[in-house]
Design an enzyme around this catalytic site. Structure first.
Site, mmCIF file in Angstrom:
data_model
loop_
_atom_site.group_PDB
_atom_site.id
_atom_site.type_symbol
_atom_site.label_atom_id
_atom_site.label_comp_id
_atom_site.label_asym_id
_atom_site.label_seq_id
_atom_site.Cartn_x
_atom_site.Cartn_y
_atom_site.Cartn_z
ATOM 1 C CD GLU A 231 0.633 41.853 4.606
ATOM 2 O OE1 GLU A 231 1.765 41.507 4.229
ATOM 3 O OE2 GLU A 231 0.437 42.728 5.459
ATOM 4 C CG ASP A 232 5.246 39.420 2.660
ATOM 5 O OD1 ASP A 232 4.398 39.749 3.523
ATOM 6 O OD2 ASP A 232 6.424 39.835 2.699
ATOM 7 C CG ASP B 143 5.823 36.899 11.943
ATOM 8 O OD1 ASP B 143 6.001 35.676 12.005
ATOM 9 O OD2 ASP B 143 6.516 37.721 12.576
ATOM 10 C CG PHE C 149 13.361 35.091 8.955
ATOM 11 C CD1 PHE C 149 12.488 36.005 9.519
ATOM 12 C CD2 PHE C 149 14.095 35.476 7.836
ATOM 13 C CE1 PHE C 149 12.343 37.284 8.986
ATOM 14 C CE2 PHE C 149 13.960 36.742 7.306
ATOM 15 C CZ PHE C 149 13.089 37.650 7.883
ATOM 16 N NE ARG D 73 12.460 43.171 -0.782
ATOM 17 C CZ ARG D 73 11.685 43.243 0.297
ATOM 18 N NH1 ARG D 73 10.707 42.386 0.455
ATOM 19 N NH2 ARG D 73 11.901 44.170 1.210
#
Ligand code: IMP
Ligand code: MG
Length: 176
Positions: A100-101, A104, A153, A166
Site C-alpha cells: 500500500e502507498d 490513512d 496530505f 504521482r
C-alpha cells in the site's frame, strides 16, 4: 510540473534506503524454500513502492495488482471501499504481502486484506510505505512500515492529489 506549495518531506534517497531495509526484512521473514510469495500492489498509489520493494527482495517474488477506490477527486475518504480491479492470480496456499502507498483511515487496507484472506492465502501481511496513525478509523496491523508521518496530505512517489504529482521523486507535503 508546478511544485509551488509543495514542501519536501521524504527524499528519494531516504525512501530508497528504507525500501532496501524492508526488502531485507521480508527476505529474512520468508525464506526462499517456503511457499510462493506474492507481492500484491494496490493501484495506483503503490505502483512505485511495489516496483522498488520487489527489486529490494532477493528471493523469488510474484507480482499482482488490485485496485480499490477510496478517495475520488477529494482528499476526504468516502467511508466505503469499492473493488475496481480484482486479483488475477490464484494465491491459495501462498504467502501474500499487500503493498500500500499509505494507510490513512485503514479502511482500504483492511478491505483488501479481507479480500486476500477470502482467497485462502496462507498468510496476508501489509507493507505500507507511509502510515498516518492519527487518522485511523479502523485498527490495521502493518508488518512492514516505511515511515510514520503526521496528519498532512502528501503527494509524490505514487501518491496523488486529483491524479497529479504521482511522478514526483520523493514525498512532498501539499499545502500548509
Ligand atoms: P484509507 O482507506 O483511508 O486508509 O485510505 C487509503 C488511500 O487513500 C491510499 O491508498 C491513498 O490512495 C489515499 N490517501 C490517503 N492519504 C493520502 C495522502 O496524504 N495523499 C494522497 N493519497 C492519500
Ligand atoms: Mg489516491
Amino acid at each position: 510540473m508546478d511544485r509551488a506549495g509543495l514542501l519536501p518531506l521524504l527524499s528519494a534517497e531516504r525512501i530508497a534506503a528504507r525500501v532496501g531495509e524492508l526488502g531485507a526484512t521480508i527476505d529474512a521473514d520468508f525464506p526462499d524454500a517456503g511457499r510462493p510469495l506474492w507481492l500484491v500492489g494496490a493501484l495506483k498509489g503503490a505502483a512505485f513502492f511495489l516496483a522498488d520493494l520487489a527489486r529490494a527482495i532477493r528471493r523469488d517474488v510474484r507480482l499482482d495488482f488490485v485496485r480499490a477506490s477510496s478517495y475520488g477527486a477529494s482528499t476526504e475518504s468516502s467511508g466505503t471501499v469499492r473493488l475496481l480491479l480484482d486479483l488475477s492470480a490464484d494465491v491459495a496456499g501462498c504467502d501474500v504481502i499487500l503493498a500500500e502507498d499509505i494507510v490513512d483511515s485503514g479502511r482500504t487496507a483492511n478491505a483488501l486484506v479481507r479480500l486476500l484472506q477470502s482467497r485462502n492465502a496462507a498468510s496476508v501481511t501489509i507493507a505500507a510505505l507511509l502510515d498516518k496513525p492519527s487518522r485511523r478509523v479502523e485498527p490495521v496491523e502493518i508488518r512492514y512500515r516505511g515511515f510514520e508521518i503526521e496528519d498532512r496530505f502528501v503527494v509524490g512517489y505514487g501518491l496523488d492529489a486529483a491524479e497529479s504529482y504521482r511522478n514526483l521523486p520523493g514525498v512532498w507535503t501539499l499545502g500548509a
